[in-house]
Design a protein around this motif. Structure first.
Motif, PDB file in Angstrom:
ATOM      1  N   LYS A 114       0.847  -1.190   0.000  1.00 11.69           N
ATOM      2  CA  LYS A 114       0.000   0.000   0.000  1.00 11.69           C
ATOM      3  C   LYS A 114       0.883   1.240   0.000  1.00 11.69           C
ATOM      4  N   LYS A 115       0.750   2.060  -1.038  1.00 11.61           N
ATOM      5  CA  LYS A 115       1.559   3.263  -1.114  1.00 11.61           C
ATOM      6  C   LYS A 115       0.986   4.348  -0.214  1.00 11.61           C
ATOM      7  N   LEU A 116       1.878   5.084   0.426  1.00 10.44           N
ATOM      8  CA  LEU A 116       1.479   6.148   1.340  1.00 10.44           C
ATOM      9  C   LEU A 116       1.383   7.479   0.601  1.00 10.44           C
ATOM     10  N   SER A 117       0.596   8.387   1.145  1.00 12.78           N
ATOM     11  CA  SER A 117       0.533   9.738   0.601  1.00 12.78           C
ATOM     12  C   SER A 117       1.774  10.513   1.023  1.00 12.78           C
ATOM     13  N   LEU A 118       2.029  11.618   0.357  1.00 10.72           N
ATOM     14  CA  LEU A 118       3.183  12.440   0.709  1.00 10.72           C
ATOM     15  C   LEU A 118       3.045  12.984   2.131  1.00 10.72           C
ATOM     16  N   THR A 119       1.838  13.427   2.488  1.00  9.91           N
ATOM     17  CA  THR A 119       1.618  13.969   3.835  1.00  9.91           C
ATOM     18  C   THR A 119       1.926  12.931   4.903  1.00  9.91           C
ATOM     19  N   SER A 120       1.422  11.715   4.710  1.00  9.41           N
ATOM     20  CA  SER A 120       1.691  10.644   5.668  1.00  9.41           C
ATOM     21  C   SER A 120       3.177  10.337   5.741  1.00  9.41           C
ATOM     22  N   SER A 121       3.831  10.349   4.601  1.00  8.92           N
ATOM     23  CA  SER A 121       5.258  10.025   4.546  1.00  8.92           C
ATOM     24  C   SER A 121       6.104  11.021   5.322  1.00  8.92           C
ATOM     25  N   LEU A 122       5.671  12.279   5.333  1.00  9.46           N
ATOM     26  CA  LEU A 122       6.442  13.326   6.004  1.00  9.46           C
ATOM     27  C   LEU A 122       6.176  13.413   7.502  1.00  9.46           C
ATOM     28  N   LEU A 123       5.058  12.871   7.959  1.00  6.96           N
ATOM     29  CA  LEU A 123       4.654  13.027   9.354  1.00  6.96           C
ATOM     30  C   LEU A 123       5.697  12.575  10.377  1.00  6.96           C
ATOM     31  N   PRO A 124       6.372  11.423  10.192  1.00  5.37           N
ATOM     32  CA  PRO A 124       7.354  11.002  11.207  1.00  5.37           C
ATOM     33  C   PRO A 124       8.491  12.003  11.418  1.00  5.37           C
ATOM     34  N   ILE A 125       8.775  12.820  10.404  1.00  5.39           N
ATOM     35  CA  ILE A 125       9.815  13.836  10.530  1.00  5.39           C
ATOM     36  C   ILE A 125       9.225  15.147  11.027  1.00  5.39           C
ATOM     37  N   ILE A 126       8.096  15.526  10.434  1.00  2.27           N
ATOM     38  CA  ILE A 126       7.516  16.836  10.722  1.00  2.27           C
ATOM     39  C   ILE A 126       6.979  16.949  12.146  1.00  2.27           C
ATOM     40  N   LEU A 127       6.308  15.905  12.635  1.00  5.01           N
ATOM     41  CA  LEU A 127       5.680  15.985  13.958  1.00  5.01           C
ATOM     42  C   LEU A 127       6.673  16.273  15.091  1.00  5.01           C
ATOM     43  N   PRO A 128       7.787  15.516  15.205  1.00  8.57           N
ATOM     44  CA  PRO A 128       8.739  15.838  16.278  1.00  8.57           C
ATOM     45  C   PRO A 128       9.302  17.251  16.166  1.00  8.57           C
ATOM     46  N   ILE A 129       9.585  17.692  14.928  1.00 11.20           N
ATOM     47  CA  ILE A 129      10.133  19.032  14.740  1.00 11.20           C
ATOM     48  C   ILE A 129       9.120  20.085  15.172  1.00 11.20           C
ATOM     49  N   LEU A 130       7.852  19.891  14.812  1.00 10.09           N
ATOM     50  CA  LEU A 130       6.813  20.844  15.185  1.00 10.09           C
ATOM     51  C   LEU A 130       6.623  20.896  16.696  1.00 10.09           C
ATOM     52  N   LEU A 131       6.588  19.725  17.338  1.00 10.78           N
ATOM     53  CA  LEU A 131       6.380  19.683  18.791  1.00 10.78           C
ATOM     54  C   LEU A 131       7.537  20.350  19.543  1.00 10.78           C
ATOM     55  N   ILE A 132       8.757  19.971  19.179  1.00  2.57           N
ATOM     56  CA  ILE A 132       9.933  20.545  19.845  1.00  2.57           C
ATOM     57  C   ILE A 132      10.060  22.031  19.512  1.00  2.57           C
ATOM     58  N   GLY A 133       9.854  22.354  18.230  1.00  2.59           N
ATOM     59  CA  GLY A 133       9.987  23.744  17.791  1.00  2.59           C
ATOM     60  C   GLY A 133       8.945  24.667  18.397  1.00  2.59           C
ATOM     61  N   SER A 134       7.709  24.193  18.551  1.00  2.00           N
ATOM     62  CA  SER A 134       6.648  25.025  19.119  1.00  2.00           C
ATOM     63  C   SER A 134       6.969  25.418  20.551  1.00  2.00           C
ATOM     64  N   ALA A 135       7.414  24.458  21.338  1.00  2.00           N
ATOM     65  CA  ALA A 135       7.768  24.741  22.721  1.00  2.00           C
ATOM     66  C   ALA A 135       8.910  25.750  22.796  1.00  2.00           C
ATOM     67  N   SER A 136       9.900  25.571  21.943  1.00  2.00           N
ATOM     68  CA  SER A 136      11.057  26.476  21.948  1.00  2.00           C
ATOM     69  C   SER A 136      10.656  27.874  21.497  1.00  2.00           C
ATOM     70  N   LEU A 137       9.765  27.955  20.505  1.00  2.00           N
ATOM     71  CA  LEU A 137       9.338  29.258  19.992  1.00  2.00           C
ATOM     72  C   LEU A 137       8.554  30.037  21.042  1.00  2.00           C
ATOM     73  N   VAL A 138       7.648  29.362  21.728  1.00  2.00           N
ATOM     74  CA  VAL A 138       6.863  30.024  22.776  1.00  2.00           C
ATOM     75  C   VAL A 138       7.780  30.527  23.893  1.00  2.00           C
ATOM     76  N   GLU A 139       8.747  29.708  24.267  1.00  2.00           N
ATOM     77  CA  GLU A 139       9.683  30.110  25.322  1.00  2.00           C
ATOM     78  C   GLU A 139      10.521  31.300  24.888  1.00  2.00           C
ATOM     79  N   ALA A 140      10.929  31.315  23.604  1.00  2.00           N
ATOM     80  CA  ALA A 140      11.745  32.417  23.108  1.00  2.00           C
ATOM     81  C   ALA A 140      10.956  33.722  23.071  1.00  2.00           C
TER      82      ALA A 140
END
Length: 453
Positions: free
Chosen positions: A230-256
């Motif tokens: 079963k082929k994955l969509s591009l959005t699904s394929s990017l999620l394992p990379i994007i989600l950690p970056i967004l979570l870590i980055g959001s916390a850092s941005l709010v603190e900054a």
């Protein structure tokens, strides 16, 4: 002898002798890096008066092991999860989907750019050699199809992967530098991504020049393509990379922005949880694409955990070695040696990492060791007029200079690409040297223009 041990020069001698020991053990006598680094950590302890004199001979054995455990406690979970994410993305077809989408969007004429961008993205959670293994078959296939541009494809893949491998966590080197220097991980990720853009553009420029100058034939047959159910969509394929970056980055941005961070956001943005979320998504996509049952999936996780375990051991041993180097007094010695010359710490940090990399071959070891030295240096000196993240980036770029025969990545690129040693020196080694120097100059200038303090 006593006067030498107590002199200003002794920490430099300890550093020189320990680096020479690591280089000999790994490059000449083929010791495993884990064993070599632990032995080097003990060796530094034996030569450090503050360890032996204050705590006795037993401390030279116990302290390195304690430091090894401390470092493993900081990075083991994140590196293990990064290894799982990398394998899951390859096995599920997510990595191939990202590359295929880029090739489709950019077209065959911009295939090198697509490969470079794919390598740049994938090398954030995936180790450099794994990214190269994944993408070089595509480069070979494209070169066989078009009959040209093979050198460009090799340099695009290798250069793109090398950049984020050296300056963007959660790859081991940048991750441990952030931990050692006490710098917010979200800031390091953001800075690494931004500071990687110019070197990434340079990769394509240099690759095209090398492609025009060098005539290197394609010596490896194109591989057979592997299919997933079963082929994955591009959005699904990017999620394992994007989600950690967004979570870590959001916390850092709010603190900054606000100077503080809500407890719930700090919890969600913690690197351990953020990587766990990314791993959960990656495993779900792996099971979905391959139609795996739960027991089958957990059995397959064993292999990436073995790979991650080896990286954790080597990285933790490097942390122990770096910590013992820090105890030797080298930071204060470097500060005293350079205070009359007014040397800017950014090029100094780059030089330290570059010398360590050239001497013993491992970029990760160079980053870990130089971070310990620079942390001791700035800890004993006056307050910096810019954020220490610039020093971290300088060391990351320094760890790319020089990649030659004592660097495992050199052989990965040469063997997988079918290049001779001379050809690899003209392409891979030259490219990384250019990236390294350009990155350092960029960081140096930005530390003046945008100090971030």
């Amino acid at each position: 002898m006593v006067s030498l041990v107590q002199s200003f020069y002794w920490p430099f001698l300890v550093l020189l002798l320990s680096v020479a020991l690591v280089a000999l053990l790994i490059s000449r006598w083929r010791f495993h890096p884990f064993i070599a680094l632990v032995l080097a950590a003990v060796f530094v302890g034996l030569l450090t008066p503050g360890v032996v004199g204050d705590q006795g001979m037993m401390a030279t054995l116990e302290l390195p092991m304690t430091e090894l455990g401390v470092m493993a406690g900081k990075i083991a979970w994140v590196i293990a999860l990064a290894a799982i994410i990398g394998t899951a993305m390859m096995e599920s077809g997510a990595a191939s989907q990202i590359v295929s989408h880029l090739l489709k969007r950019l077209g065959e004429k911009q295939a090198a750019l697509a490969l470079m961008v794919a390598a740049f993205i994938l090398s954030i959670p995936v180790f450099l050699d794994t990214v190269f293994f994944l993408l070089i078959p595509l480069g070979i296939t494209l070169a066989a199809k078009t009959g040209k541009d093979y050198v460009l494809y090799v340099t695009a893949i290798g250069g793109g992967a090398a950049i984020t491998h050296s300056i963007v966590p959660p790859t081991p080197g940048p991750l441990i530098m952030a931990e050692t220097m006490g710098i917010d991980l979200g800031l390091v990720i953001s800075a690494g991504l931004l500071l990687g853009i110019l070197p990434a553009i340079l990769v394509i420029f240099v690759g095209k020049k090398l492609n025009q100058k060098l005539s290197i034939p394609l010596r490896i047959a194109p591989p057979n393509a592997a299919n997933v159910r079963k082929k994955l969509s591009l959005t699904s394929s990017l999620l394992p990379i994007i989600l950690p970056i967004l979570l870590i980055g959001s916390a850092s941005l709010v603190e900054a922005i606000t100077g503080k961070i809500p407890e719930w956001l700090g919890f969600l943005g913690n690197k351990n949880l953020a990587m766990g979320v990314g791993t959960g998504v990656a495993l779900y996509l792996w099971a979905k694409a391959r139609e795996l049952e739960s027991n089958q999936l957990w059995q397959k996780i064993g292999k990436p955990l073995e790979i991650g375990g080896l990286i954790i051991l080597i990285t933790s041993a490097g942390g122990a070695y770096g910590a013992m180097i820090g105890r030797s007094g080298i930071g204060e010695a470097i500060r005293l040696a350079t205070e009359n010359f007014h040397i800017h710490y950014v090029p100094l940090a780059w030089i330290i990492a570059a010398v360590l990399k050239t001497a013993q071959g491992s970029g990760t070891v160079a980053m870990i060791s130089s971070a310990a030295i620079v942390s001791a240096l700035i800890g004993n000196g006056p307050a910096l007029p810019y954020h220490p993240v610039y020093l971290l980036m300088a060391m990351g770029f320094g760890s790319l200079f020089v990649s030659w025969m004592n660097d495992s990545a050199f052989w990965v690129v040469a063997r997988m690409s079918g290049l001779t040693e001379k050809e690899a020196l003209k392409t891979w080694t030259f490219l990384l040297a250019i990236i390294s120097l350009t990155g350092m100059v960029q960081v140096w200038l930005l530390s003046w223009i945008i100090p971030l303090i």
